[in-house]
Design a protein around this motif. Structure first.
Motif, PDB file in Angstrom:
ATOM      1  N   GLY A   3     -24.423   5.175  43.899  1.00  0.00           N
ATOM      2  CA  GLY A   3     -23.287   4.690  44.669  1.00  0.00           C
ATOM      3  C   GLY A   3     -23.298   3.187  44.833  1.00  0.00           C
ATOM      4  N   LYS A   4     -22.095   2.629  44.962  1.00  0.00           N
ATOM      5  CA  LYS A   4     -21.932   1.196  45.217  1.00  0.00           C
ATOM      6  C   LYS A   4     -20.945   1.011  46.361  1.00  0.00           C
ATOM      7  CE  LYS A   4     -22.509  -0.169  40.354  1.00  0.00           C
ATOM      8  NZ  LYS A   4     -21.827  -0.799  39.181  1.00  0.00           N
ATOM      9  N   LEU A   5     -21.209  -0.006  47.172  1.00  0.00           N
ATOM     10  CA  LEU A   5     -20.284  -0.400  48.221  1.00  0.00           C
ATOM     11  C   LEU A   5     -19.574  -1.676  47.821  1.00  0.00           C
ATOM     12  CD1 LEU A   5     -22.395   0.165  51.479  1.00  0.00           C
ATOM     13  CD2 LEU A   5     -20.702   1.706  50.457  1.00  0.00           C
ATOM     14  N   ALA A  47     -23.930  -5.695  54.793  1.00  0.00           N
ATOM     15  CA  ALA A  47     -23.154  -4.956  53.797  1.00  0.00           C
ATOM     16  C   ALA A  47     -22.490  -3.723  54.419  1.00  0.00           C
ATOM     17  CB  ALA A  47     -24.045  -4.541  52.630  1.00  0.00           C
ATOM     18  N   LEU A  48     -23.206  -3.037  55.299  1.00  0.00           N
ATOM     19  CA  LEU A  48     -22.624  -1.859  55.939  1.00  0.00           C
ATOM     20  C   LEU A  48     -21.501  -2.237  56.896  1.00  0.00           C
ATOM     21  CD1 LEU A  48     -25.823   0.266  56.684  1.00  0.00           C
ATOM     22  CD2 LEU A  48     -24.129   0.628  54.883  1.00  0.00           C
ATOM     23  N   VAL A  68     -14.126   3.388  52.699  1.00  0.00           N
ATOM     24  CA  VAL A  68     -15.203   3.676  53.656  1.00  0.00           C
ATOM     25  C   VAL A  68     -14.594   3.819  55.045  1.00  0.00           C
ATOM     26  CG1 VAL A  68     -17.291   2.808  54.766  1.00  0.00           C
ATOM     27  CG2 VAL A  68     -16.973   2.528  52.299  1.00  0.00           C
ATOM     28  N   ASP A  69     -14.860   4.946  55.677  1.00  0.00           N
ATOM     29  CA  ASP A  69     -14.378   5.185  57.036  1.00  0.00           C
ATOM     30  C   ASP A  69     -15.447   4.935  58.089  1.00  0.00           C
ATOM     31  OD1 ASP A  69     -11.743   5.947  56.431  1.00  0.00           O
ATOM     32  OD2 ASP A  69     -12.321   8.014  56.052  1.00  0.00           O
ATOM     33  N   GLU A  70     -16.706   5.245  57.746  1.00  0.00           N
ATOM     34  CA  GLU A  70     -17.731   5.253  58.790  1.00  0.00           C
ATOM     35  C   GLU A  70     -19.114   5.063  58.185  1.00  0.00           C
ATOM     36  OE1 GLU A  70     -18.559   8.336  62.389  1.00  0.00           O
ATOM     37  OE2 GLU A  70     -18.855   9.163  60.387  1.00  0.00           O
ATOM     38  N   TYR A  71     -19.998   4.460  58.975  1.00  0.00           N
ATOM     39  CA  TYR A  71     -21.416   4.474  58.615  1.00  0.00           C
ATOM     40  C   TYR A  71     -22.232   4.688  59.887  1.00  0.00           C
ATOM     41  CZ  TYR A  71     -22.648  -0.171  60.487  1.00  0.00           C
ATOM     42  OH  TYR A  71     -22.902  -1.224  61.317  1.00  0.00           O
ATOM     43  N   VAL A  84     -23.146   6.790  54.879  1.00  0.00           N
ATOM     44  CA  VAL A  84     -21.808   6.217  54.709  1.00  0.00           C
ATOM     45  C   VAL A  84     -20.876   7.336  54.283  1.00  0.00           C
ATOM     46  CG1 VAL A  84     -20.396   4.525  53.471  1.00  0.00           C
ATOM     47  CG2 VAL A  84     -22.785   3.991  54.024  1.00  0.00           C
ATOM     48  N   SER A  85     -19.696   7.388  54.879  1.00  0.00           N
ATOM     49  CA  SER A  85     -18.733   8.425  54.537  1.00  0.00           C
ATOM     50  C   SER A  85     -17.332   7.837  54.481  1.00  0.00           C
ATOM     51  CB  SER A  85     -18.781   9.583  55.538  1.00  0.00           C
ATOM     52  OG  SER A  85     -18.529   9.118  56.851  1.00  0.00           O
TER      53      SER A  85
END
Length: 315
Positions: A3-5, A47-48, A68-71, A84-85
């Motif tokens: 995965g990548k953000l 990053a998060l 991204v909705d939430e971490y 992360v979701s």
């Protein structure tokens, strides 16, 4: 899977090896979705905080582009982890409300230009569709509702999102076929038939012209069902429009009446729109079905599993 953000300031952050993950494909609404968990280090904090997008890849192929909705960051018996979701790109249209507007003989391209493209949506396919009469987007409708309703009413199809995040506003083409039989490692299979909410009659009323049109679902009536809805249409509706409104409501009410869920080892075996040729004699299940949803998940205890939700092919 890796995965990548993608952060709000256009930086790319490659996630460390994933301890567990879940990727669900629907192609439509409810949205595609994901959740990934990995070992957390304090250097990841920025990053998060700024994470806006996510990409899942399997052997170099994109499995999902999402927002991204939430971490969360968790400290427990498993150590220090982060999760992360988020949701697929349909969320961009669901989360934004449209102004009420009425179009005169609008084209699908015009609808997409006003209700999808301003929200960062790229259209991979656009069918040649034009409304034969006025099309109204009601107050309180999401941008997704504006697009989906036009496609359903004027084109007879449901728009979808590809795994790459492109909007496919055209009739679905059958994908590849996966065969599942008694000799395959089926971990579980659930057949569900739910009659709740399936209409037996839709009564469509045009109060302006004092006319009404009744559409009945004989199949459900024969099963002993009894569920009627009364719908009101704008003034000056034609008989054809009133009949379509009733047939549409009956069709929508029965979309989830029959489903089969099959769980197999592995991941990304099939995607929405693919076909499954199913032959499970012990359950009396045989035939070819459409993949409506595919949930792929992985964790250290169970390995990789996929659950396919199947529905009957539309006739």
């Amino acid at each position: 899977m890796t995965g990548k953000l993608y952060t709000a300031d256009h930086q790319i952050f490659a996630l460390p090896p994933l301890l567990s993950w879940r990727v669900t494909h629907t192609g439509t609404v409810p949205c595609d979705s994901f959740s990934v968990t990995f070992v957390y280090q304090k250097e990841m904090a920025q990053a998060l905080k700024t994470a806006a997008g996510f990409v899942a890849e399997e052997e170099g192929e994109v499995m999902l582009r999402a927002v991204v909705d939430e971490y969360t960051v968790d400290l427990d018996g498993n150590g220090l982890t982060a999760t992360v979701s988020g949701r697929g790109y349909a969320a961009r249209l669901l989360d934004n409300e449209s102004r009420p507007v009425t179009y005169q003989q609008a084209t699908l391209a015009e609808i997409l230009q006003n209700h999808a493209e301003p929200y960062g949506i790229t259209c991979g396919e656009i069918a040649e569709v034009r409304a034969a009469s006025a099309y109204t987007v009601a107050a309180g409708s999401s941008q997704w509702k504006a697009v989906e309703s036009f496609c359903r009413a004027c084109g007879g199809f449901v728009p979808r999102f590809s795994r790459e995040g492109e909007l496919l506003a055209s009739p679905e083409q059958a994908g590849r076929t996966l065969s599942i039989g008694e000799g395959d490692p089926v971990l579980s299979c659930t057949l569900r038939e739910d009659h709740y909410g399936v209409l037996t009659e839709a009564l469509v009323i045009d109060k302006t012209q004092n006319q009404e049109f009744s559409v009945k679902n004989q199949e459900m009536i024969d099963k002993g069902g009894q569920c009627r809805r009364v719908l009101y249409t704008p003034g000056q509706s034609t008989w054809a429009a009133m009949r379509y409104t009733g047939e549409y409501q009956i069709q929508r009410s029965g979309e989830d009446a029959w489903t089969a869920e099959v769980t197999l080892p592995g991941s990304f075996l099939a995607f929405p729109g693919d076909r499954v040729s199913l032959s499970l004699e012990r359950m009396g299940l045989s035939g070819t079905f459409r993949v409506a949803e595919a949930e792929n998940r992985f964790d250290g205890g169970n390995g990789a599993l996929v659950t396919l939700t199947l529905k009957p092919l539309k006739t």
